[in-house]
Design an enzyme around this catalytic site. Sequence first.
Site, PDB file in Angstrom:
ATOM      1  N   GLU A 122       6.824 -23.331  60.549  1.00 35.12           N
ATOM      2  CA  GLU A 122       6.977 -23.467  59.107  1.00 35.12           C
ATOM      3  C   GLU A 122       5.788 -22.801  58.405  1.00 35.12           C
ATOM      4  O   GLU A 122       5.782 -21.594  58.230  1.00 35.12           O
ATOM      5  CB  GLU A 122       7.201 -24.940  58.722  1.00 35.12           C
ATOM      6  CG  GLU A 122       8.521 -25.445  59.334  1.00 35.12           C
ATOM      7  CD  GLU A 122       8.950 -26.852  58.907  1.00 35.12           C
ATOM      8  OE1 GLU A 122       8.147 -27.596  58.334  1.00 35.12           O
ATOM      9  OE2 GLU A 122      10.121 -27.195  59.185  1.00 35.12           O
TER      10      GLU A 122
HETATM   11  C1  HEC Z   1      10.070 -23.203  56.735  1.00 31.93           C
HETATM   12  C2  HEC Z   1      10.824 -24.229  56.093  1.00 31.93           C
HETATM   13  C3  HEC Z   1      10.147 -25.407  55.446  1.00 31.93           C
HETATM   14  C4  HEC Z   1       8.959 -25.482  54.752  1.00 31.93           C
HETATM   15  C5  HEC Z   1       7.980 -24.367  54.433  1.00 31.93           C
HETATM   16  C6  HEC Z   1       8.825 -26.846  54.327  1.00 31.93           C
HETATM   17  N1  HEC Z   1       9.878 -27.574  54.735  1.00 31.93           N
HETATM   18 FE1  HEC Z   1      10.252 -29.497  54.304  1.00 31.93          FE
HETATM   19  N2  HEC Z   1      11.726 -29.523  55.662  1.00 31.93           N
HETATM   20  C7  HEC Z   1      12.220 -28.433  56.348  1.00 31.93           C
HETATM   21  C8  HEC Z   1      13.119 -28.862  57.390  1.00 31.93           C
HETATM   22  C9  HEC Z   1      13.879 -27.974  58.359  1.00 31.93           C
HETATM   23  C10 HEC Z   1      13.141 -30.272  57.329  1.00 31.93           C
HETATM   24  C11 HEC Z   1      13.898 -31.217  58.255  1.00 31.93           C
HETATM   25  C12 HEC Z   1      13.122 -31.281  59.558  1.00 31.93           C
HETATM   26  C13 HEC Z   1      13.515 -32.426  60.450  1.00 31.93           C
HETATM   27  O1  HEC Z   1      14.149 -33.366  59.971  1.00 31.93           O
HETATM   28  O2  HEC Z   1      13.164 -32.418  61.626  1.00 31.93           O
HETATM   29  C14 HEC Z   1      12.281 -30.653  56.219  1.00 31.93           C
HETATM   30  C15 HEC Z   1      12.094 -31.961  55.755  1.00 31.93           C
HETATM   31  C16 HEC Z   1      11.424 -32.282  54.589  1.00 31.93           C
HETATM   32  C17 HEC Z   1      11.456 -33.549  53.919  1.00 31.93           C
HETATM   33  C18 HEC Z   1      12.251 -34.764  54.350  1.00 31.93           C
HETATM   34  C19 HEC Z   1      13.438 -34.964  53.451  1.00 31.93           C
HETATM   35  C20 HEC Z   1      14.355 -36.011  53.982  1.00 31.93           C
HETATM   36  O3  HEC Z   1      15.230 -36.421  53.234  1.00 31.93           O
HETATM   37  O4  HEC Z   1      14.205 -36.407  55.147  1.00 31.93           O
HETATM   38  C21 HEC Z   1      10.646 -33.455  52.824  1.00 31.93           C
HETATM   39  C22 HEC Z   1      10.377 -34.550  51.792  1.00 31.93           C
HETATM   40  C23 HEC Z   1      10.080 -32.135  52.833  1.00 31.93           C
HETATM   41  N3  HEC Z   1      10.596 -31.436  53.904  1.00 31.93           N
HETATM   42  C24 HEC Z   1       9.134 -31.666  51.932  1.00 31.93           C
HETATM   43  C25 HEC Z   1       8.382 -30.519  52.181  1.00 31.93           C
HETATM   44  C26 HEC Z   1       7.103 -30.224  51.577  1.00 31.93           C
HETATM   45  C27 HEC Z   1       6.394 -31.125  50.582  1.00 31.93           C
HETATM   46  C28 HEC Z   1       6.691 -29.024  52.070  1.00 31.93           C
HETATM   47  C29 HEC Z   1       5.414 -28.299  51.837  1.00 31.93           C
HETATM   48  C30 HEC Z   1       4.186 -28.993  52.068  1.00 31.93           C
HETATM   49  C31 HEC Z   1       7.746 -28.571  52.967  1.00 31.93           C
HETATM   50  N4  HEC Z   1       8.719 -29.514  53.026  1.00 31.93           N
HETATM   51  C32 HEC Z   1       7.746 -27.338  53.593  1.00 31.93           C
HETATM   52  C33 HEC Z   1      11.881 -27.118  56.077  1.00 31.93           C
HETATM   53  C34 HEC Z   1      10.702 -26.747  55.457  1.00 31.93           C
END
Ligand code: HEC
Lengths: 328, 328
Positions: A122
């Site tokens: 990520e």
């Molecule tokens: C490259 C893609 C990517 C980036 C950059 C990223 N995310 Fe995510 N995010 C995801 C993915 C894929 C998941 C689910 C992963 C899992 O459940 O294993 C996720 C899950 C989440 C969730 C959980 C939501 C839920 O309902 O469970 C949140 C909140 C979130 N991200 C916020 C953020 C924040 C804040 C940042 C930056 C600090 C960020 N993400 C950066 C791809 C990304």
Amino acid sequence: ATPTTAAQNVVIDRALLNAFKALPARFEDPKNPITPEKVELGRMLYFDTRLSKNQDVSCNSCHDLNKFGVDGKPFSTGHKKQLGGRNSPTVYNSGGHLLQFWDGRAANLEEQAKGPILNPVEMAMPSAERVVETVKSIPGYVTAFQKAFPGEADPVTYDNLAKAIGAFERQLVTPSRFDKFLAGDDKALSEAEKVGLKKFLDQGCQTCHNGAAIGGSLQKLGLVVPFQSKDQGRFDLTKKEADRMIFRVPTLRNVAKTAPYFHDGSVKDLQTAVKLMAQHQFGKQISDDDAKSIVTFLDSLTGELPKSYIAKPKLPASGPKTPKPDPS
Amino acid sequence: ATPTTAAQNVVIDRALLNAFKALPARFEDPKNPITPEKVELGRMLYFDTRLSKNQDVSCNSCHDLNKFGVDGKPFSTGHKKQLGGRNSPTVYNSGGHLLQFWDGRAANLEEQAKGPILNPVEMAMPSAERVVETVKSIPGYVTAFQKAFPGEADPVTYDNLAKAIGAFERQLVTPSRFDKFLAGDDKALSEAEKVGLKKFLDQGCQTCHNGAAIGGSLQKLGLVVPFQSKDQGRFDLTKKEADRMIFRVPTLRNVAKTAPYFHDGSVKDLQTAVKLMAQHQFGKQISDDDAKSIVTFLDSLTGELPKSYIAKPKLPASGPKTPKPDPS
Ligand code: HEC
Ligand code: HEC
Ligand code: HEC
Ligand code: HEC
Ligand SMILES: [Ca+2]
Ligand SMILES: [Ca+2]
């Protein structure tokens, strides 16, 4: 053909609506009180690509706030265009989930925010120390952390960074007409939407999709008919048999806007997702018309985006010591 | 009156049974592999009152293994006969729960076991160090820890104590005729039990009570009709609105033997508990006959106690430095 499902005056048993909750203005957590200063800082961090190794990925890359908090791809691309293994869930209303991530591995948004920045596919930062170093090299951030965490001797910490992002996210809520309906306004939903809601309730979807987020607990995907997936959900985390195929139930708010569906982004359209749910969770085949009708109801869960709250802020300028992008 | 519900040849849709799982011989966790030495040690610790301040309370006081892992009281009495605030859940099959405690605050049995020993109203030990000191003062335990954790320089630790108890508990499983039925033996349940099972499935109880433990995830108590309770479940732990009245769904295995019911032990008989579930979770009034029939099915979940596995072992003798009971 006019939709015959849109019968006049369908009556919803309002007691059943107790399974849901109207969205609050914000999802409070006493461990991280929301202040305007924290929110402002959190918003900047959310949009800042300098929190990633090659300075080309931010939270907003995968959770685009103008696109209902998703990127529309089955799997997101992160550092060096690497593909992750799960579909990006929306950040809107996720404060209403009991647990975060598809496998529920984070207890709250603050804990969650620490993950992606250090995740090699990520944002790929090598360590929390490196993130803190980067932030400290940006004078505007140092001031913003001081304001957000007054009285702390050394406010620029990884924990505080997560708190600021969490505080910002706690107000990413999108009330919709459904909330007015929950509050008692029978006219807030159209007859066709009420027909769909009734079908949703009759099927029993609310035993899993409930609360303010209309989702949020841990449940087995494929309760009745197994769902084929290499990803075994919480089992992959804990290796406990009881956790096999257990996933955190996703919010259905804005679900019409968060395709593709499921943890693997394997399903493109909502009607198919609804039919698969009935099949895998209840062992029932529902008709295309019934699925369409439920989709009509789900459309009413599309909320309004808080335009000014999510406007990209001006980010503070890098300082002389701010690291350069690292494409390696 | 002969029970008319016991119709001949009721047919159960076997696909729906996928919601359940036959009990495994043990609930494995790769983080704590089960060995005979750990189990033997864990069994001794489970029965040892010297792990409590006044040396008069053991795990078995509240979770009597000869009484299906409970004490039959609404609230248990611990140190100085103090009453706790929640009903003691059974330790049998609890390894099949996704999370431990009524509010799910422990992720697994090992983490769980560290709680009661230090809880002031349960075993009331002043600190983990004090527990370790006590165990170290008992020569037979030092040897047993060495055998259970071979190769460790200092095996008597609070973590290892929890691991030993956890390993012992992971084999507290009570297969019943229902497991034979799940495995394909249609004759394993009586017709009356199958009628009850069908009613259970028709109501949709398995959306919450499922898996090997027939329970185990987090759900709202009072999904449709609010359940009056001072105890707000997981909310009391996290203070997050989304967690209000969220409780860990208890196992229904041996439920006929684990009265009184609910987290507050407020209901004495199972038939009433079943009717309350239909009312609070589904907003349905079910008839006494239907509730009775479901109870008939639930009786089939009563398993066999592993008599020799749970026989109280000889406990190692105290040494000269072993603390005396402290009634204060
Ligand atoms: C490259 C893609 C990517 C980036 C950059 C990223 N995310 Fe995510 N995010 C995801 C993915 C894929 C998941 C689910 C992963 C899992 O459940 O294993 C996720 C899950 C989440 C969730 C959980 C939501 C839920 O309902 O469970 C949140 C909140 C979130 N991200 C916020 C953020 C924040 C804040 C940042 C930056 C600090 C960020 N993400 C950066 C791809 C990304
Ligand atoms: C026993 C629990 C359970 C029941 C009942 C249930 N769901 Fe789900 N639902 C889930 C889980 C778990 C997921 C996430 C699956 C995954 O990991 O991909 C999900 C995902 C979904 C999704 C995809 C959401 C997204 O953003 O990817 C939709 C749409 C959905 N459910 C609608 C429904 C409807 C409509 C019903 C009733 C017909 C229903 N569900 C019944 C547990 C349930
Ligand atoms: C004085 C009574 C008492 C004693 C002593 C006691 N417990 Fe408990 N136990 C309880 C109560 C009450 C709960 C539920 C508490 C809650 O959920 O907040 C509980 C919960 C549990 C659970 C969780 C079960 C589930 O399904 O969630 C396990 C496992 C357990 N105890 C094992 C033990 C072990 C092992 C010991 C000894 C080290 C022990 N208990 C000592 C009263 C007691
Ligand atoms: C939406 C989730 C949900 C549904 C559906 C549900 N239950 Fe429960 N059940 C729970 C929860 C949560 C508890 C624990 C409540 C508490 O904290 O006291 C529980 C407790 C029970 C208990 C008491 C067990 C004990 O040891 O105290 C029984 C019996 C029971 N359920 C039976 C049923 C039956 C029968 C049905 C179907 C008519 C059903 N449940 C449907 C969630 C559910
Ligand atoms: Ca999606
Ligand atoms: Ca009980």
